[in-house]
Design an enzyme around this catalytic site. Sequence first.
Site, PDB file in Angstrom:
ATOM      1  N   GLY A 106       0.775  -1.245   0.000  1.00 21.21           N
ATOM      2  CA  GLY A 106       0.000   0.000   0.000  1.00 21.21           C
ATOM      3  C   GLY A 106       0.799   1.284   0.000  1.00 21.21           C
ATOM      4  N   GLY A 108       2.589   2.308  -2.974  1.00 24.46           N
ATOM      5  CA  GLY A 108       2.872   2.705  -4.355  1.00 24.46           C
ATOM      6  C   GLY A 108       3.934   1.856  -5.023  1.00 24.46           C
ATOM      7  N   LEU A 109       4.179   0.651  -4.499  1.00 28.55           N
ATOM      8  CA  LEU A 109       5.182  -0.227  -5.108  1.00 28.55           C
ATOM      9  C   LEU A 109       4.517  -1.407  -5.831  1.00 28.55           C
ATOM     10  CD1 LEU A 109       7.825  -0.095  -2.248  1.00 28.55           C
ATOM     11  CD2 LEU A 109       7.975   1.014  -4.479  1.00 28.55           C
ATOM     12  N   GLY A 110       3.293  -1.193  -6.254  1.00 27.33           N
ATOM     13  CA  GLY A 110       2.623  -2.208  -7.086  1.00 27.33           C
ATOM     14  C   GLY A 110       2.121  -3.403  -6.309  1.00 27.33           C
ATOM     15  N   SER A 111       1.850  -3.206  -4.997  1.00 27.19           N
ATOM     16  CA  SER A 111       1.473  -4.395  -4.215  1.00 27.19           C
ATOM     17  C   SER A 111       0.139  -4.971  -4.657  1.00 27.19           C
ATOM     18  CB  SER A 111       1.464  -4.096  -2.711  1.00 27.19           C
ATOM     19  OG  SER A 111       0.607  -3.027  -2.416  1.00 27.19           O
ATOM     20  N   ALA A 113      -1.098  -5.061  -7.752  1.00 24.25           N
ATOM     21  CA  ALA A 113      -0.863  -5.838  -8.978  1.00 24.25           C
ATOM     22  C   ALA A 113      -0.089  -7.114  -8.652  1.00 24.25           C
ATOM     23  CB  ALA A 113      -0.097  -5.002  -9.998  1.00 24.25           C
ATOM     24  N   ALA A 114       0.916  -7.013  -7.796  1.00 25.57           N
ATOM     25  CA  ALA A 114       1.695  -8.205  -7.413  1.00 25.57           C
ATOM     26  C   ALA A 114       0.801  -9.204  -6.684  1.00 25.57           C
ATOM     27  CB  ALA A 114       2.872  -7.812  -6.525  1.00 25.57           C
ATOM     28  N   ASP A 155       0.833  -0.937 -13.825  1.00 26.81           N
ATOM     29  CA  ASP A 155       1.323  -1.805 -12.750  1.00 26.81           C
ATOM     30  C   ASP A 155       1.295  -3.276 -13.149  1.00 26.81           C
ATOM     31  OD1 ASP A 155       1.462   0.521 -11.320  1.00 26.81           O
ATOM     32  OD2 ASP A 155       0.657  -0.357  -9.480  1.00 26.81           O
TER      33      ASP A 155
HETATM   34  O1  PMV Z   1       1.542   5.297  -6.325  1.00 21.79           O
HETATM   35  P1  PMV Z   1       1.019   4.525  -7.475  1.00 21.79           P
HETATM   36  O2  PMV Z   1       1.760   3.267  -7.748  1.00 21.79           O
HETATM   37  O3  PMV Z   1      -0.472   4.329  -7.376  1.00 21.79           O
HETATM   38  O4  PMV Z   1       1.314   5.370  -8.805  1.00 21.79           O
HETATM   39  C1  PMV Z   1       0.553   6.436  -9.235  1.00 21.79           C
HETATM   40  C2  PMV Z   1       1.104   6.996 -10.510  1.00 21.79           C
HETATM   41  C3  PMV Z   1       0.393   8.242 -10.966  1.00 21.79           C
HETATM   42  O5  PMV Z   1       1.086   8.716 -12.109  1.00 21.79           O
HETATM   43  C4  PMV Z   1       0.443   9.324  -9.892  1.00 21.79           C
HETATM   44  C5  PMV Z   1      -1.068   7.991 -11.313  1.00 21.79           C
HETATM   45  C6  PMV Z   1      -1.288   7.185 -12.561  1.00 21.79           C
HETATM   46  O6  PMV Z   1      -2.430   6.704 -12.733  1.00 21.79           O
HETATM   47  O7  PMV Z   1      -0.405   7.058 -13.413  1.00 21.79           O
END
Ligand code: PMV
Length: 316
Positions: A106, A108-111, A113-114, A155
């Site tokens: 949670g 923003g490291l693609g958890s 999707a992973a 992702d």
């Molecule tokens: O934090 P994440 O992995 O949800 O990345 C968001 C990336 C944004 O560019 C801020 C939003 C998007 O939809 O591309």
Amino acid sequence: MPMNHDRIAAGAAPGKVILFGEHAVVYGQPALAAALGHGLGASVEESSKGPTLDIPRWGTEGLSVEPNHLSRGDAMGRAFSVALKRSGLSPETPVKVTVDGQLPLGVGLGSSAAFAVALLRGLCQYAGNTLNDVEMAQAAEDIESIFHGNPSGLDHTVVLTGECLYFTRQSANTFQSVRLGRSLPLVISWTRREGTTREAVSQLAARRERSPAMYDDLFASMGRLAEHGRRALESGDLRQIGALFDLNHGYLNACGVSAEPNERMVIAARDAGAYGAKLTGAGHGGACIALAPDNPEAVVVALQRAGFDALYTEVA
Ligand code: PMV
């Protein structure tokens, strides 16, 4: 369909990291993202009870859910239900699934999707079922949508291919593989995120609304920086990549998406010898990446001393 009830099945998937271009990508600019050396795994075994999904590291107390076939409430239960169905298993299949790993959840490291891909891979192996690439991507997207509403597709595409991708989101999403000149030694640090990706994106949209020309210039500069980033990644020029991380972070700060902990993380990493550092993903807290080829351990320790979680990983 043959089922291997007497066996334990397993699936795994890496996390992802946005290297350049987050936020600007929403306005048609290119972004670069890569699969991480850390990810999640799903183990699947026969259960004496009905189907259960356990995520021991979710929140403070862990999470245990059953499939939820309703369209409302309990997102994790709904995700489990969709995953069982897409893997060719009935919703009553007596399986015990555990999803765990070293990927922070949670931030923003693609958890998500992973999580989706590891779960699908584990359940498909258990069912003796093979999904082709298109079916797998569709199933992963359906699961991610339960958590995110309208995911860009970035992702799960990175997580499924395990590659570094150049991504643009114009009338259609386009992805191109980027061959890295050398692997990237990254220190990842993270903290709690304030709000969701959706909120960070919509607050930036509101700021842009007041001065569109000014913000569009900024996004165009971030797009050009991503192009420089792509060339530096391809040539494996670590000094240049580090300098571009710093510049990209400055632009993200100018956009208003870097919160105080993000600033403290990038400063701590640079002071400890990183070649460059930036926030990654939506910002407002969450994760930062630092390019640390020389002494990654010192960077990890500096970040931990500053009060953050941190780990070293390689993007290969
Ligand atoms: O934090 P994440 O992995 O949800 O990345 C968001 C990336 C944004 O560019 C801020 C939003 C998007 O939809 O591309």
